[in-house]
Design an enzyme around this catalytic site. Structure first.
Site, PDB file in Angstrom:
ATOM      1  N   ASP A 207       0.865  -1.182   0.000  1.00 55.65           N
ATOM      2  CA  ASP A 207       0.000   0.000   0.000  1.00 55.65           C
ATOM      3  C   ASP A 207       0.906   1.238   0.000  1.00 55.65           C
ATOM      4  OD1 ASP A 207       0.864   0.339   2.628  1.00 55.65           O
ATOM      5  OD2 ASP A 207      -1.144   0.283   3.520  1.00 55.65           O
ATOM      6  N   HIS A 208       0.290   2.406   0.203  1.00 58.29           N
ATOM      7  CA  HIS A 208       1.061   3.658   0.160  1.00 58.29           C
ATOM      8  C   HIS A 208       2.178   3.682   1.204  1.00 58.29           C
ATOM      9  CE1 HIS A 208      -2.376   3.976   2.840  1.00 58.29           C
ATOM     10  NE2 HIS A 208      -1.700   4.857   3.552  1.00 58.29           N
TER      11      HIS A 208
ATOM     12  N   CYS B  97       2.964  -3.149   4.095  1.00 53.38           N
ATOM     13  CA  CYS B  97       2.118  -2.012   4.476  1.00 53.38           C
ATOM     14  C   CYS B  97       2.882  -1.244   5.552  1.00 53.38           C
ATOM     15  CB  CYS B  97       0.727  -2.466   4.932  1.00 53.38           C
ATOM     16  SG  CYS B  97       0.691  -3.559   6.365  1.00 53.38           S
TER      17      CYS B  97
ATOM     18  N   THR C 242       2.907  -1.567   8.876  1.00 47.28           N
ATOM     19  CA  THR C 242       3.452  -2.459   9.898  1.00 47.28           C
ATOM     20  C   THR C 242       3.643  -3.890   9.419  1.00 47.28           C
ATOM     21  OG1 THR C 242       1.210  -2.980  10.584  1.00 47.28           O
ATOM     22  CG2 THR C 242       2.297  -1.162  11.754  1.00 47.28           C
ATOM     23  N   GLY C 243       3.020  -4.238   8.312  1.00 46.89           N
ATOM     24  CA  GLY C 243       2.970  -5.631   7.857  1.00 46.89           C
ATOM     25  C   GLY C 243       1.812  -6.393   8.480  1.00 46.89           C
TER      26      GLY C 243
ATOM     27  N   GLY D  88      -1.609  -5.494   8.841  1.00 46.03           N
ATOM     28  CA  GLY D  88      -2.838  -5.509   8.038  1.00 46.03           C
ATOM     29  C   GLY D  88      -2.709  -6.433   6.834  1.00 46.03           C
TER      30      GLY D  88
ATOM     31  N   HIS E 185       9.336 -23.761   9.991  1.00 47.76           N
ATOM     32  CA  HIS E 185       8.259 -24.347  10.796  1.00 47.76           C
ATOM     33  C   HIS E 185       6.871 -24.106  10.213  1.00 47.76           C
ATOM     34  CE1 HIS E 185      10.676 -24.622  14.843  1.00 47.76           C
ATOM     35  NE2 HIS E 185      11.354 -25.067  13.799  1.00 47.76           N
ATOM     36  N   ASN E 186       6.657 -22.934   9.616  1.00 44.02           N
ATOM     37  CA  ASN E 186       5.299 -22.566   9.181  1.00 44.02           C
ATOM     38  C   ASN E 186       5.085 -22.703   7.681  1.00 44.02           C
ATOM     39  OD1 ASN E 186       6.159 -20.061  11.389  1.00 44.02           O
ATOM     40  ND2 ASN E 186       4.572 -21.509  11.952  1.00 44.02           N
TER      41      ASN E 186
ATOM     42  N   ARG F 203       6.974   1.115   7.664  1.00 43.43           N
ATOM     43  CA  ARG F 203       7.205   2.178   8.651  1.00 43.43           C
ATOM     44  C   ARG F 203       7.930   1.667   9.890  1.00 43.43           C
ATOM     45  NH1 ARG F 203       1.041   4.522   8.129  1.00 43.43           N
ATOM     46  NH2 ARG F 203       1.395   5.876   6.330  1.00 43.43           N
TER      47      ARG F 203
ATOM     48  N   HIS G 191       6.168 -30.532  11.538  1.00 43.45           N
ATOM     49  CA  HIS G 191       5.592 -29.248  11.099  1.00 43.45           C
ATOM     50  C   HIS G 191       4.576 -29.452   9.980  1.00 43.45           C
ATOM     51  CE1 HIS G 191       8.465 -27.418  13.707  1.00 43.45           C
ATOM     52  NE2 HIS G 191       9.468 -27.986  13.061  1.00 43.45           N
TER      53      HIS G 191
ATOM     54  N   ARG H 147       1.249 -30.061  11.477  1.00 46.72           N
ATOM     55  CA  ARG H 147       0.637 -28.824  12.001  1.00 46.72           C
ATOM     56  C   ARG H 147       0.085 -27.957  10.870  1.00 46.72           C
ATOM     57  NH1 ARG H 147       5.735 -28.644  16.135  1.00 46.72           N
ATOM     58  NH2 ARG H 147       4.872 -30.200  17.544  1.00 46.72           N
TER      59      ARG H 147
HETATM   60  C1  RB5 Z   1      -2.008   2.769   6.525  1.00 50.10           C
HETATM   61  O1  RB5 Z   1      -2.020   3.999   7.180  1.00 50.10           O
HETATM   62  C2  RB5 Z   1      -1.741   1.661   7.529  1.00 50.10           C
HETATM   63  O2  RB5 Z   1      -2.825   1.489   8.366  1.00 50.10           O
HETATM   64  C3  RB5 Z   1      -1.433   0.367   6.792  1.00 50.10           C
HETATM   65  O3  RB5 Z   1      -0.347   0.567   5.955  1.00 50.10           O
HETATM   66  C4  RB5 Z   1      -1.059  -0.838   7.618  1.00 50.10           C
HETATM   67  O4  RB5 Z   1      -0.021  -0.554   8.497  1.00 50.10           O
HETATM   68  C5  RB5 Z   1      -2.158  -1.575   8.254  1.00 50.10           C
HETATM   69  O5  RB5 Z   1      -1.938  -2.572   8.946  1.00 50.10           O
END
Ligand code: RB5
Length: 151
Positions: free
Chosen positions: A13-14, A70, A72-73, A75, A103-104, A114, A138, A141
């Site tokens: 995403d952005h 994204c 944080t990764g 979402g 394992h996964n 970010r 594994h 599982r």
């Molecule tokens: C976008 O602002 C942010 O929410 C998205 O990139 C992501 O971190 C969601 O989990």
């Protein structure tokens, strides 16, 4: 691995766009053909739509691995894991990347644009791509996860 097998899908995403562009260079240097499913700018876009696109390709083994980025990764991993056949792992260092393969048997790696530096992301991607699934206990599982998908 033969060059013709080295293909990977990528999406962001952005908030992950800038890291995606840098990781694409790493993948090209490693000899991968990269299927870029967007986004192509820092204009705001909803991450589940990109996750769906990459996850659908990977679930169909076309290609069989993907990377999603994204902010944080988190979402991206939540959304991608809704697609049957996907095991998306949000990794924050080389160790979690290695274990998510051993394992996964993760088939999608998610990263935080970010929250993870480029140098760390580069290490994560290399280890993730170079580590094989260990199978054995594994595999049982993973099958139990597949059984959850049928419910
Ligand atoms: C976008 O602002 C942010 O929410 C998205 O990139 C992501 O971190 C969601 O989990």
């Amino acid at each position: 691995m033969e060059k013709e097998n080295k293909k990977i899908a990528i999406g962001a995403d952005h908030a992950g766009f800038e890291l995606k562009e840098k990781i694409k260079n790493v993948l090209h240097e490693m000899g991968y053909e990269v299927v870029d499913l967007g986004t192509n700018s820092t204009d705001s876009v909803d991450y589940p739509l990109i996750a769906k696109s990459v996850a659908t390709h990977v679930a169909g083994k076309n290609p069989d691995k993907g990377i999603l980025i994204c902010g944080t990764g988190i979402g991206m991993s939540i959304a991608a894991n809704k697609v049957r056949g996907i095991i998306a792992a949000n990794c924050y260092d080389a160790e979690t990347a290695k274990l998510s393969r051993q394992h996964n048997n993760s088939n999608i790696l998610t990263l935080g644009g970010r929250t993870t530096t480029f140098d760390t992301a580069k290490d994560i991607v290399k280890v993730w791509l170079e580590t094989d699934f260990e199978g054995g206990r594994h595999q049982r599982r993973i099958q139990e996860i597949r059984d959850l998908e049928k419910k």
